[in-house]
Design a protein around this motif. Structure first.
Motif, PDB file in Angstrom:
ATOM      1  N   GLN A  44       6.912 -13.029 -37.738  1.00  0.00           N
ATOM      2  CA  GLN A  44       8.090 -13.590 -38.397  1.00  0.00           C
ATOM      3  C   GLN A  44       9.254 -13.680 -37.399  1.00  0.00           C
ATOM      4  OE1 GLN A  44       9.659 -11.108 -41.483  1.00  0.00           O
ATOM      5  NE2 GLN A  44      11.178 -12.588 -42.119  1.00  0.00           N
ATOM      6  N   GLU A  45       9.480 -12.613 -36.682  1.00  0.00           N
ATOM      7  CA  GLU A  45      10.595 -12.556 -35.742  1.00  0.00           C
ATOM      8  C   GLU A  45      10.382 -13.490 -34.545  1.00  0.00           C
ATOM      9  OE1 GLU A  45      11.978  -9.190 -32.687  1.00  0.00           O
ATOM     10  OE2 GLU A  45      12.075  -8.579 -34.796  1.00  0.00           O
ATOM     11  N   ARG A  46       9.209 -13.425 -33.937  1.00  0.00           N
ATOM     12  CA  ARG A  46       8.949 -14.173 -32.707  1.00  0.00           C
ATOM     13  C   ARG A  46       8.819 -15.668 -32.950  1.00  0.00           C
ATOM     14  NH1 ARG A  46       7.409 -12.076 -27.800  1.00  0.00           N
ATOM     15  NH2 ARG A  46       8.754 -10.466 -28.649  1.00  0.00           N
ATOM     16  N   TYR A  47       8.210 -16.045 -34.061  1.00  0.00           N
ATOM     17  CA  TYR A  47       7.920 -17.451 -34.311  1.00  0.00           C
ATOM     18  C   TYR A  47       8.866 -18.101 -35.325  1.00  0.00           C
ATOM     19  CZ  TYR A  47       3.655 -16.870 -31.615  1.00  0.00           C
ATOM     20  OH  TYR A  47       2.761 -16.626 -30.600  1.00  0.00           O
ATOM     21  N   GLY A  48       9.842 -17.348 -35.843  1.00  0.00           N
ATOM     22  CA  GLY A  48      10.824 -17.909 -36.759  1.00  0.00           C
ATOM     23  C   GLY A  48      10.249 -18.351 -38.097  1.00  0.00           C
ATOM     24  N   LYS A  49       9.259 -17.623 -38.571  1.00  0.00           N
ATOM     25  CA  LYS A  49       8.628 -17.944 -39.862  1.00  0.00           C
ATOM     26  C   LYS A  49       9.270 -17.109 -40.969  1.00  0.00           C
ATOM     27  CE  LYS A  49       4.181 -19.008 -37.767  1.00  0.00           C
ATOM     28  NZ  LYS A  49       3.693 -20.246 -38.293  1.00  0.00           N
ATOM     29  N   THR A  50       9.076 -17.540 -42.203  1.00  0.00           N
ATOM     30  CA  THR A  50       9.514 -16.716 -43.320  1.00  0.00           C
ATOM     31  C   THR A  50       8.547 -15.543 -43.438  1.00  0.00           C
ATOM     32  OG1 THR A  50       8.168 -17.821 -44.993  1.00  0.00           O
ATOM     33  CG2 THR A  50      10.377 -18.744 -44.570  1.00  0.00           C
ATOM     34  N   ARG A  51       8.959 -14.513 -44.149  1.00  0.00           N
ATOM     35  CA  ARG A  51       8.087 -13.345 -44.329  1.00  0.00           C
ATOM     36  C   ARG A  51       6.789 -13.763 -45.014  1.00  0.00           C
ATOM     37  NH1 ARG A  51       7.510  -8.402 -41.968  1.00  0.00           N
ATOM     38  NH2 ARG A  51       6.235  -7.150 -43.340  1.00  0.00           N
ATOM     39  N   ASP A  52       6.901 -14.602 -46.035  1.00  0.00           N
ATOM     40  CA  ASP A  52       5.713 -15.048 -46.762  1.00  0.00           C
ATOM     41  C   ASP A  52       4.777 -15.848 -45.858  1.00  0.00           C
ATOM     42  OD1 ASP A  52       4.228 -15.230 -49.269  1.00  0.00           O
ATOM     43  OD2 ASP A  52       4.722 -17.373 -49.185  1.00  0.00           O
ATOM     44  N   GLU A  53       5.329 -16.730 -45.048  1.00  0.00           N
ATOM     45  CA  GLU A  53       4.499 -17.523 -44.124  1.00  0.00           C
ATOM     46  C   GLU A  53       3.761 -16.611 -43.150  1.00  0.00           C
ATOM     47  OE1 GLU A  53       7.002 -21.691 -43.629  1.00  0.00           O
ATOM     48  OE2 GLU A  53       7.555 -19.952 -42.398  1.00  0.00           O
ATOM     49  N   ALA A  54       4.486 -15.641 -42.596  1.00  0.00           N
ATOM     50  CA  ALA A  54       3.877 -14.718 -41.638  1.00  0.00           C
ATOM     51  C   ALA A  54       2.792 -13.876 -42.295  1.00  0.00           C
ATOM     52  CB  ALA A  54       4.952 -13.827 -41.019  1.00  0.00           C
ATOM     53  N   GLU A  55       3.046 -13.378 -43.498  1.00  0.00           N
ATOM     54  CA  GLU A  55       2.046 -12.569 -44.196  1.00  0.00           C
ATOM     55  C   GLU A  55       0.797 -13.380 -44.513  1.00  0.00           C
ATOM     56  OE1 GLU A  55       4.188 -10.948 -47.526  1.00  0.00           O
ATOM     57  OE2 GLU A  55       5.009  -9.304 -46.322  1.00  0.00           O
ATOM     58  N   GLN A  56       0.976 -14.621 -44.949  1.00  0.00           N
ATOM     59  CA  GLN A  56      -0.175 -15.477 -45.258  1.00  0.00           C
ATOM     60  C   GLN A  56      -0.970 -15.788 -43.995  1.00  0.00           C
ATOM     61  OE1 GLN A  56      -1.431 -16.385 -48.255  1.00  0.00           O
ATOM     62  NE2 GLN A  56       0.092 -14.947 -49.002  1.00  0.00           N
ATOM     63  N   GLU A  57      -0.273 -16.034 -42.880  1.00  0.00           N
ATOM     64  CA  GLU A  57      -0.948 -16.310 -41.617  1.00  0.00           C
ATOM     65  C   GLU A  57      -1.773 -15.112 -41.163  1.00  0.00           C
ATOM     66  OE1 GLU A  57       0.388 -17.476 -37.107  1.00  0.00           O
ATOM     67  OE2 GLU A  57       1.586 -18.238 -38.775  1.00  0.00           O
ATOM     68  N   VAL A  58      -1.198 -13.919 -41.272  1.00  0.00           N
ATOM     69  CA  VAL A  58      -1.911 -12.702 -40.886  1.00  0.00           C
ATOM     70  C   VAL A  58      -3.107 -12.474 -41.805  1.00  0.00           C
ATOM     71  CG1 VAL A  58      -1.735 -10.172 -40.761  1.00  0.00           C
ATOM     72  CG2 VAL A  58       0.049 -11.605 -39.763  1.00  0.00           C
ATOM     73  N   LYS A  59      -2.939 -12.704 -43.091  1.00  0.00           N
ATOM     74  CA  LYS A  59      -4.046 -12.534 -44.033  1.00  0.00           C
ATOM     75  C   LYS A  59      -5.192 -13.481 -43.695  1.00  0.00           C
ATOM     76  CE  LYS A  59      -5.330 -12.685 -48.920  1.00  0.00           C
ATOM     77  NZ  LYS A  59      -6.672 -13.034 -48.586  1.00  0.00           N
ATOM     78  N   ARG A  60      -4.881 -14.745 -43.446  1.00  0.00           N
ATOM     79  CA  ARG A  60      -5.929 -15.713 -43.082  1.00  0.00           C
ATOM     80  C   ARG A  60      -6.609 -15.309 -41.782  1.00  0.00           C
ATOM     81  NH1 ARG A  60      -1.975 -19.253 -44.896  1.00  0.00           N
ATOM     82  NH2 ARG A  60      -1.323 -19.700 -42.759  1.00  0.00           N
ATOM     83  N   TRP A  61      -5.814 -14.876 -40.797  1.00  0.00           N
ATOM     84  CA  TRP A  61      -6.374 -14.471 -39.510  1.00  0.00           C
ATOM     85  C   TRP A  61      -7.285 -13.261 -39.682  1.00  0.00           C
ATOM     86  CZ3 TRP A  61      -5.933  -9.915 -36.769  1.00  0.00           C
ATOM     87  CH2 TRP A  61      -6.464  -9.929 -35.480  1.00  0.00           C
ATOM     88  N   PHE A  62      -6.801 -12.262 -40.423  1.00  0.00           N
ATOM     89  CA  PHE A  62      -7.594 -11.060 -40.617  1.00  0.00           C
ATOM     90  C   PHE A  62      -8.893 -11.365 -41.355  1.00  0.00           C
ATOM     91  CE2 PHE A  62      -8.848  -7.215 -42.922  1.00  0.00           C
ATOM     92  CZ  PHE A  62      -9.042  -6.373 -41.848  1.00  0.00           C
ATOM     93  N   ASP A  63      -8.821 -12.203 -42.382  1.00  0.00           N
ATOM     94  CA  ASP A  63     -10.034 -12.572 -43.123  1.00  0.00           C
ATOM     95  C   ASP A  63     -11.049 -13.271 -42.217  1.00  0.00           C
ATOM     96  OD1 ASP A  63      -9.011 -11.440 -45.427  1.00  0.00           O
ATOM     97  OD2 ASP A  63      -8.439 -13.351 -46.334  1.00  0.00           O
ATOM     98  N   ALA A  64     -10.559 -14.069 -41.275  1.00  0.00           N
ATOM     99  CA  ALA A  64     -11.445 -14.785 -40.353  1.00  0.00           C
ATOM    100  C   ALA A  64     -11.987 -13.885 -39.245  1.00  0.00           C
ATOM    101  CB  ALA A  64     -10.702 -15.968 -39.735  1.00  0.00           C
ATOM    102  N   HIS A  65     -11.278 -12.803 -38.927  1.00  0.00           N
ATOM    103  CA  HIS A  65     -11.659 -11.937 -37.807  1.00  0.00           C
ATOM    104  C   HIS A  65     -11.922 -10.497 -38.240  1.00  0.00           C
ATOM    105  CE1 HIS A  65      -9.459 -15.273 -35.924  1.00  0.00           C
ATOM    106  NE2 HIS A  65     -10.375 -15.132 -35.002  1.00  0.00           N
TER     107      HIS A  65
END
Length: 70
Positions: A44-65
């Protein structure tokens, strides 16, 4: 997301996380210790995303990896 699984296998997953979020430093990824909420905060901090966007991105990444138990 299961923080226990991520924390337990985090050292194995750091390389994949670095590939996904190259702007995060190795030190930042190490300090996240597999806590997915901390990782989302860094993204969220480094890429300027909203908290929800960052959490969803991490969830998708974790599910894939998701680490496979030996």
């Amino acid at each position: 997301m299961n923080n226990d699984i991520a924390a337990g296998k985090w050292k194995q997953m750091i390389g994949k996380a670095k590939a996904a979020w190259g702007e995060l430093t190795d030190d930042e990824l190490t300090k996240a210790e597999g806590h997915l909420d901390r990782l989302a905060g860094l993204i969220q901090e480094r890429y300027g995303k909203t908290r929800d966007e960052a959490e969803q991105e991490v969830k998708r990444w974790f599910d894939a990896h998701r680490p496979i138990d030996d």
